[in-house]
Write a protein that holds these residues in place. Structure first.
Motif, short mmCIF file in Angstrom:
data_model
loop_
_atom_site.label_atom_id
_atom_site.label_comp_id
_atom_site.label_asym_id
_atom_site.label_seq_id
_atom_site.Cartn_x
_atom_site.Cartn_y
_atom_site.Cartn_z
N MET A 16 -14.57 -5.67 32.43
CA MET A 16 -14.42 -4.05 32.94
C MET A 16 -13.78 -3.20 33.34
SD MET A 16 -16.48 -4.19 29.96
CE MET A 16 -15.97 -5.21 29.36
N GLU A 17 -13.69 -3.73 34.73
CA GLU A 17 -12.86 -3.12 36.12
C GLU A 17 -11.20 -2.80 35.10
OE1 GLU A 17 -12.70 -1.72 39.13
OE2 GLU A 17 -15.50 -1.59 38.18
N CYS A 18 -10.72 -3.24 34.40
CA CYS A 18 -9.41 -3.40 33.80
C CYS A 18 -9.40 -2.66 33.35
CB CYS A 18 -8.94 -5.05 33.53
SG CYS A 18 -8.81 -6.27 35.05
N LEU A 19 -10.49 -2.42 32.52
CA LEU A 19 -10.46 -1.03 31.69
C LEU A 19 -10.66 0.36 32.07
CD1 LEU A 19 -12.87 -2.62 29.04
CD2 LEU A 19 -10.21 -3.42 28.78
N SER A 20 -9.74 1.15 31.19
CA SER A 20 -10.33 2.48 31.40
C SER A 20 -11.52 3.02 31.27
CB SER A 20 -9.59 4.07 30.36
OG SER A 20 -9.97 3.31 29.29
N THR A 21 -12.22 4.09 31.78
CA THR A 21 -13.37 4.41 31.82
C THR A 21 -13.44 4.98 30.53
OG1 THR A 21 -12.71 6.04 33.95
CG2 THR A 21 -14.49 6.72 32.38
N GLU A 22 -12.72 5.67 29.66
CA GLU A 22 -13.05 5.99 28.24
C GLU A 22 -13.34 4.13 27.58
OE1 GLU A 22 -10.74 8.26 24.32
OE2 GLU A 22 -9.59 7.79 26.04
N ASP A 23 -12.68 2.72 27.93
CA ASP A 23 -12.87 1.66 26.77
C ASP A 23 -14.05 1.62 27.42
OD1 ASP A 23 -10.58 1.86 25.75
OD2 ASP A 23 -9.36 1.10 27.18
N ILE A 24 -14.61 1.57 28.88
CA ILE A 24 -15.68 1.69 29.01
C ILE A 24 -17.35 1.75 28.36
CG2 ILE A 24 -17.69 0.92 30.98
CD1 ILE A 24 -15.38 1.02 32.53
N LEU A 25 -16.56 3.06 28.14
CA LEU A 25 -17.53 3.92 27.71
C LEU A 25 -17.97 3.77 26.23
CD1 LEU A 25 -19.52 6.29 27.20
CD2 LEU A 25 -17.67 7.63 27.26
N MET A 26 -16.88 3.12 25.24
CA MET A 26 -17.10 2.74 24.26
C MET A 26 -18.07 1.21 23.64
SD MET A 26 -13.39 3.44 22.98
CE MET A 26 -12.92 3.08 20.99
N MET A 27 -17.25 0.58 24.61
CA MET A 27 -18.26 -0.46 24.99
C MET A 27 -19.61 -0.93 25.13
SD MET A 27 -16.41 -3.40 24.54
CE MET A 27 -16.88 -4.88 25.56
N ALA A 28 -19.79 0.62 26.03
CA ALA A 28 -21.48 0.75 26.14
C ALA A 28 -22.22 1.36 25.46
CB ALA A 28 -21.54 1.58 27.69
N ARG A 29 -21.32 2.24 24.19
CA ARG A 29 -22.05 2.68 23.55
C ARG A 29 -22.60 1.31 21.87
NH1 ARG A 29 -24.88 7.67 24.55
NH2 ARG A 29 -23.33 8.67 25.42
N LEU A 30 -22.02 0.12 21.93
CA LEU A 30 -22.05 -0.52 20.84
C LEU A 30 -23.59 -0.55 20.66
CD1 LEU A 30 -19.17 -3.12 21.97
CD2 LEU A 30 -19.40 -1.56 19.40
N ASN A 31 -24.33 -0.98 22.10
CA ASN A 31 -25.66 -1.73 21.76
C ASN A 31 -26.23 -1.01 23.23
OD1 ASN A 31 -25.44 -3.79 23.00
ND2 ASN A 31 -25.15 -4.56 21.71
N THR A 32 -27.46 -1.59 23.48
CA THR A 32 -28.33 -1.14 24.49
C THR A 32 -28.41 -1.19 25.37
OG1 THR A 32 -30.43 -2.38 23.32
CG2 THR A 32 -30.34 -0.20 22.75
N TRP A 33 -27.88 -3.40 24.75
CA TRP A 33 -27.62 -4.60 26.38
C TRP A 33 -26.40 -3.40 27.29
CZ3 TRP A 33 -23.97 -7.57 27.91
CH2 TRP A 33 -24.19 -8.45 28.43
N TYR A 34 -24.67 -3.14 25.65
CA TYR A 34 -24.10 -3.30 26.63
C TYR A 34 -24.44 -1.81 27.64
CZ TYR A 34 -21.06 -6.97 24.84
OH TYR A 34 -20.44 -7.74 23.99
N GLY A 35 -24.89 -0.68 26.87
CA GLY A 35 -25.17 0.22 27.24
C GLY A 35 -26.35 0.55 29.32
N TYR A 36 -27.06 -0.43 29.15
CA TYR A 36 -28.02 -1.25 30.38
C TYR A 36 -26.73 -1.30 31.40
CZ TYR A 36 -31.16 -2.09 33.46
OH TYR A 36 -32.38 -2.37 34.66
#
Length: 284
Positions: A16-36
């Motif tokens: 995740m550190e290699c991704l942009s903030t926008e990409d991390i946010l997209m991953m976090a919105r996938l489901n509650t597990w990623y969000g947490y």
């Protein structure tokens, strides 16, 4: 097929550190597990935007208080006297708090220092408060937010955009002859736009009288308001039946709002551009 959730947390965080903030946010919105689990990385990234890149939210609050007088005409119209104005300049400081389920970011509000570029962290509540006169008076509060980038090297303003605005009309409600004062037990919200809210509190006379700092603030407002009316309005009758204090506490923004603000076209901070846009000199 392997899933990212099956990787050790250390490896997932490294990816995740290699991704942009926008990409991390997209991953976090996938489901509650990623969000947490990704909320911690997202919080650290926002902290980096603030500390290293200098992105901040500036809040300019202008309160205008009028006396309401009934003019003896056929329809008994209400007339407002020229306003008594107060300005409050605040700056956000990221609290490090992010909701792991909604990913909402929390910022504390503090008064601005003399240079207009940093917060006064060790400040009192009254320094981010305004007094509102409620009885026979009308107070309009205009709030404008700016999203700005301040260079961490030379402490100069690099970019700025107006990021939101809201208006609050404060007027005391009455039920018969009994005045109903605002309560300080509930947090109120001013909605600045989609994904951007400012939290504030109202303190009534009982709260003010029990707090020395609040009482001093109310007394100073009385004196300034009365002097302003004598000089500009020519009135000497007093309207001090009811006073309330409004304190701006925190602001909450969605991470999507934050990312979009950084992507928006920005205005370079030369003096002619800033002055032409009407930015407050208290900030810039």
């Amino acid at each position: 097929m392997y899933r990212l959730s099956e990787l050790p947390m250390e490896i997932l965080y490294t990816i995740m550190e290699c991704l942009s903030t926008e990409d991390i946010l997209m991953m976090a919105r996938l489901n509650t597990w990623y969000g947490y689990h990704l909320s911690w990385i997202l919080s650290e990234r926002i902290e980096r935007h603030v500390r290293q890149d200098g992105w901040r939210i500036h809040i300019d609050i202008l309160a205008k208080t009028h006396i309401q007088k009934t003019v003896a005409t056929n329809d008994n119209r209400l007339k407002l006297t020229p306003p008594f104005t107060e300005e409050l300049l605040l700056l956000s400081e990221y609290s490090g708090v992010i909701n792991p389920y909604t990913l909402t970011l929390e910022f504390n509000l503090y008064p601005v220092d003399e240079n207009g570029l940093d917060t006064v962290l060790h400040s009192k509540q009254i320094e981010r408060s305004n007094v509102k006169r409620m009885f026979r008076l009308k107070t309009n509060i205009d709030i404008v937010a700016y999203f700005a980038q301040i260079s961490t090297n030379n402490r100069r303003l690099q970019h700025v955009n107006q990021a939101g605005a809201a208006a609050i009309a404060m007027k005391e409600k009455q039920k018969g002859k009994k005045k109903i004062h605002p309560s300080s037990h509930n947090c109120l919200v001013a909605r600045m736009g989609k994904g951007f809210n400012i939290q504030y509190k109202m303190f009534n006379m009982r709260d003010i009288n029990s707090n020395e700092d609040m009482s001093n603030l109310a007394g100073r407002f009385r004196n300034d308001f009365e002097q302003s009316r004598i000089e500009h309005v020519g009135m000497t009758d007093r309207y001090i039946d009811s006073i309330a204090v409004i304190t701006f506490d925190k602001l909450h923004v969605s991470p999507e709002w934050w990312v979009n603000q950084m992507k928006m076209p920005t205005l370079n901070s030369n003096s002619s551009d800033l002055n032409s846009c009407g930015f407050s000199s208290g900030f810039f």
